[in-house]
Write a protein that holds these residues in place. Sequence first.
Motif, PDB file in Angstrom:
ATOM      1  N   ALA A 193      89.886 -25.556  43.114  1.00 50.22           N
ATOM      2  CA  ALA A 193      89.906 -25.106  41.715  1.00 50.22           C
ATOM      3  C   ALA A 193      89.822 -26.337  40.795  1.00 50.22           C
ATOM      4  O   ALA A 193      90.129 -27.442  41.222  1.00 50.22           O
ATOM      5  CB  ALA A 193      91.176 -24.317  41.457  1.00 50.22           C
ATOM      6  N   PRO A 194      89.421 -26.112  39.536  1.00 55.94           N
ATOM      7  CA  PRO A 194      89.276 -27.265  38.628  1.00 55.94           C
ATOM      8  C   PRO A 194      90.630 -27.810  38.176  1.00 55.94           C
ATOM      9  O   PRO A 194      91.133 -27.458  37.112  1.00 55.94           O
ATOM     10  CB  PRO A 194      88.482 -26.689  37.452  1.00 55.94           C
ATOM     11  N   GLY A 195      91.192 -28.674  38.992  1.00 53.51           N
ATOM     12  CA  GLY A 195      92.505 -29.247  38.711  1.00 53.51           C
ATOM     13  C   GLY A 195      92.526 -30.034  37.412  1.00 53.51           C
ATOM     14  O   GLY A 195      93.559 -30.121  36.748  1.00 53.51           O
ATOM     15  N   GLU A 253      83.065 -18.586  44.890  1.00 52.87           N
ATOM     16  CA  GLU A 253      81.944 -18.071  44.092  1.00 52.87           C
ATOM     17  C   GLU A 253      82.260 -18.094  42.599  1.00 52.87           C
ATOM     18  O   GLU A 253      81.413 -18.402  41.770  1.00 52.87           O
ATOM     19  CB  GLU A 253      81.606 -16.630  44.517  1.00 52.87           C
ATOM     20  N   TYR A 254      83.504 -17.738  42.269  1.00 51.60           N
ATOM     21  CA  TYR A 254      83.923 -17.712  40.856  1.00 51.60           C
ATOM     22  C   TYR A 254      83.829 -19.110  40.242  1.00 51.60           C
ATOM     23  O   TYR A 254      83.246 -19.299  39.176  1.00 51.60           O
ATOM     24  CB  TYR A 254      85.353 -17.161  40.760  1.00 51.60           C
ATOM     25  N   PHE A 255      84.397 -20.093  40.932  1.00 52.92           N
ATOM     26  CA  PHE A 255      84.378 -21.458  40.388  1.00 52.92           C
ATOM     27  C   PHE A 255      82.947 -22.003  40.331  1.00 52.92           C
ATOM     28  O   PHE A 255      82.573 -22.704  39.406  1.00 52.92           O
ATOM     29  CB  PHE A 255      85.281 -22.382  41.207  1.00 52.92           C
ATOM     30  N   LYS A 256      82.170 -21.638  41.348  1.00 52.76           N
ATOM     31  CA  LYS A 256      80.780 -22.097  41.398  1.00 52.76           C
ATOM     32  C   LYS A 256      80.009 -21.549  40.194  1.00 52.76           C
ATOM     33  O   LYS A 256      79.251 -22.263  39.547  1.00 52.76           O
ATOM     34  CB  LYS A 256      80.153 -21.594  42.712  1.00 52.76           C
ATOM     35  N   GLU A 257      80.259 -20.273  39.901  1.00 52.04           N
ATOM     36  CA  GLU A 257      79.554 -19.651  38.786  1.00 52.04           C
ATOM     37  C   GLU A 257      79.972 -20.286  37.447  1.00 52.04           C
ATOM     38  O   GLU A 257      79.133 -20.577  36.602  1.00 52.04           O
ATOM     39  CB  GLU A 257      79.837 -18.145  38.771  1.00 52.04           C
ATOM     40  N   PHE A 272      81.860 -29.636  34.457  1.00 54.94           N
ATOM     41  CA  PHE A 272      81.074 -28.656  33.704  1.00 54.94           C
ATOM     42  C   PHE A 272      81.932 -27.522  33.138  1.00 54.94           C
ATOM     43  O   PHE A 272      81.498 -26.806  32.252  1.00 54.94           O
ATOM     44  CB  PHE A 272      79.977 -28.063  34.603  1.00 54.94           C
ATOM     45  N   MET A 273      83.124 -27.323  33.687  1.00 57.69           N
ATOM     46  CA  MET A 273      83.936 -26.196  33.208  1.00 57.69           C
ATOM     47  C   MET A 273      84.667 -26.540  31.912  1.00 57.69           C
ATOM     48  O   MET A 273      85.406 -25.725  31.379  1.00 57.69           O
ATOM     49  CB  MET A 273      84.902 -25.743  34.290  1.00 57.69           C
ATOM     50  N   HIS A 280      78.474 -23.681  33.062  1.00 57.04           N
ATOM     51  CA  HIS A 280      79.221 -24.570  32.160  1.00 57.04           C
ATOM     52  C   HIS A 280      80.258 -23.773  31.365  1.00 57.04           C
ATOM     53  O   HIS A 280      80.377 -23.913  30.155  1.00 57.04           O
ATOM     54  CB  HIS A 280      78.271 -25.317  31.220  1.00 57.04           C
ATOM     55  N   GLN A 281      80.974 -22.899  32.068  1.00 55.92           N
ATOM     56  CA  GLN A 281      81.951 -22.025  31.414  1.00 55.92           C
ATOM     57  C   GLN A 281      83.375 -22.447  31.712  1.00 55.92           C
ATOM     58  O   GLN A 281      83.702 -22.780  32.856  1.00 55.92           O
ATOM     59  CB  GLN A 281      81.789 -20.598  31.957  1.00 55.92           C
ATOM     60  N   TYR A 282      84.207 -22.375  30.706  1.00 56.91           N
ATOM     61  CA  TYR A 282      85.642 -22.607  30.896  1.00 56.91           C
ATOM     62  C   TYR A 282      86.194 -21.426  31.700  1.00 56.91           C
ATOM     63  O   TYR A 282      85.972 -20.271  31.337  1.00 56.91           O
ATOM     64  CB  TYR A 282      86.309 -22.663  29.515  1.00 56.91           C
TER      65      TYR A 282
END
Lengths: 380, 277
Positions: free
Chosen positions: A82-84, A27-31, A203-204, A36-38
Motif C-alpha cells: 500500500a502507499p505508505g 489491483e486497487y492500488f495499481k489502478e 502517482f497517488m 494518478h488518483q489519491y
Amino acid sequence: MDFRKTEEQELLLESLRELITREFSEEYFKECDEKHQYPEKFMKALVDNGFGLLGIPEEYGGTPVDTLTLILVSEEIARLGAPGYLFGSVLQIDDMLTFGSEEQKKITMELTKQGKIAFCLGITEPQAGSDTNAISTTFTRKNGKVYINGHKTFITGAMSAPYMLCMTRDFSVSDLSRAFTMWWVPMDAPGVRIEPLHKIGWFMQNTCEVYLDNVEIEEKDIVGREGYGFIQLMKNFEVERLLMAAIALGQAECAFEDAARYANQRVQFGKPIGTFQLIQEKLTYMAIKIENMRNMVYKCAWEKDNGISLQVSSALAKLYCAQASFEVIDDAMQIMGGIGYTTDHRISRLWRDNRINRIGGGTDQIMIHIAGRGILKQYR
Amino acid sequence: MVINNIAENTKKLGAKQTRGETRMNIIACYKIVPDEKDIQVRSDRSISIDKAEWVIGQYDLNAVEAAMQIYEAVGGKVTALSVGDRQLENSKLKKGVLSRGPQELFLVIDEALSGADTNLTARALAAAARKIGFDLIICGEGSQDLYSQQVGIQLGQILNVPTLNAVSRIVAENGKLIVERSLEDEVEVLEVSLPAVISVTTDINQPRIASMKDILAAGKKPVTQWSLADVGLNDANRRTEILYTLAPEQAERKRIILEGESEEVLDKFYELLRKAI
C-alpha cells in the motif's frame, strides 16, 4: 535486549493486515497509481479503523501510541504494497494540533477523519531546497490584512488540500531562528496558482508548483507564534525522518518477499531460479540489508520513546534506509527479470516510489552533513 | 421453533430493531486453531503443528461479529467462550477475541480437553454455558482446522433448545429471532424462540477490524478460567477418537506443455486431464 513486539503491537499489525488484505487488492492500488488518483477509500478505511489517527491525542479522537508502534504500522502498510508514503502526514497533523488555532484544528480534524488531506506543507522554494534558510516568500501587513507573496515548489498534495501551511520569511529580522512564520493559506484564495509537476513516482499524490501573488489572508491565519515557524516544526522533525525510513524499509520488504516467492516458482534450465547460487546470493544480501534497516529504525524509535537524542542516529537511519531499500528493490527487480520491469507487477511501482527517499525529507547529502557534524562533535 | 409465512418474515427482516426492547445475553463460542500457514506435512503425510502459531478460528470470528451486531441492536451482553487445553491461556489470543467486542471471556481449560472430539467439546461448552447463563449461543459454521460442523448442533441438543445451522442472517425482534438459512435451492426464513443455539455461515457478516483502542481495552476486560470440575463435567470420555489425519498425496508437477489448437492436441489435453483426475 528484548526484540519481541508487545502483544498489543502484534494484534494491531494483525488488524492492519486483515484490513488491507481483505479490502484492498493490489489491483486497487495499481489502478489508483495508473490513474494518478489519491486512494481516498483506502485512506478513509485507515481512519475508520483507527490507524489514520494513531499518534493523535485522544481529545481529537485519536489514539496516542509510542513512536515504535507508529513506526511498525508505517512499515507494515508499505510492506503490504500500500502507499505508505501517504501515511507520513500523521505527524504534520500533530504539528497543527499543537500550534494551530481552534478553527485551524477543527478544519484539520474534520477533513482528516474523512480520510482527506486538510493541508499541504509549503516550505520548499526553487532557490530553497536543502537550504531552507533561503526561503524568500514574504508576508506583509497592510490595512489590517496580511499579504503573502512568493513561489513554492515540490508541494505535496497542493492540488487536493484546501489549505497550505505556508512558511514565510521576515527579512527585517536578522536572527534566522526568529525570522520564519507559518501561515494558514486557503488554496482557493485569489492570487494562488497551482501547477502540477510530472514525477516518475508517487502517482497517488500530486506534487505542485504554487505561485502566491498578493494572497490576502487575515491575522488570525497565523499558525503558532510569529518568528517561530521552523522551531515549531522541530517538534516532530526527527520522527518524520524516521517514518520515511520505516516506509522505505516496508517497501523493501514488500519487494523482497515478492522476489523470494518468485525465485521459488520461476523455472529456468529445468529448475526454480532460487536454486541458482547467484540468486541466493542476491536474496541473502537483501535479507541482511533488511535486517540492518529494521534494527536501525526500531532502535531509533526506542531511543525516541526513552528520551534519548536521535539527532545522529535518525540521520544515519534515514540515509541507510533510503539507499539500502532502493538497492533491495532494484535487486528484487533483477530477480523478477522482465516481469519486474513491466507495470503489471508492483515491483516497478515500488522502484519508482522508493527512489524519492534519497531526495525528500532531507537528501542523502544533508543526512551525511547532519550525521557527520554530530559524529565529530562527539569526539571534540 | 415455528415456521411462519415466508413473505411476512422477509418483511420483518427489513424491520428496524429497537434497542433496549429485549436485551439479550449472548455467548459467542470460538476455537483456537493452528495457523494454516505454519502447518507442515511430514514425509509420511502426517501433519505437524509443532511450529504453528495459534490463532482464533476464522469462521468463529463471524460468530463473534454476529453476536456483536445483535448486541448493538438490542443491548444486553456478549460473552466469548472457549474450551480446550493450555494453549487457550495465551494472553494475546485472549486479548484478540476480546478486541473484537465481547465484554467478558470465559475459558474452560483442562488437559482432558486436549484434542477433544466434537461431543466432548459440546458437553464442555454446554456445562459452561449453563453456568454463565444465556439467551442465545452463536457458533461458527465449523472449526477452521477440522471443520466437522458438529459442535453447534450437539451443543443445542445437549442444552435441549432450538438449534439451527447454516444461518446467514439474524434479526432480533421482541425477544425472538427471525433468521434466514440459505439452503441449496431456497432461502428459509424462520422465527426462533429463545434460548437457542445458532451456527452462522461465513457470509453472514464481515468481522470488524480491531483498532488500537479496542486492543488496549481488551486487556482490561474480565476473563474467568474454569476447569472441567468447575463446570461440573466429570465425564471427559470421548465418543470418537481421531486415529490419524493425513495430507492428500502430493504429485510432482508434470510440466507437460501442449502446443497448437488442433483437435488432436485438444484430445490429448483432455486425455491427460482425465487421467490426472
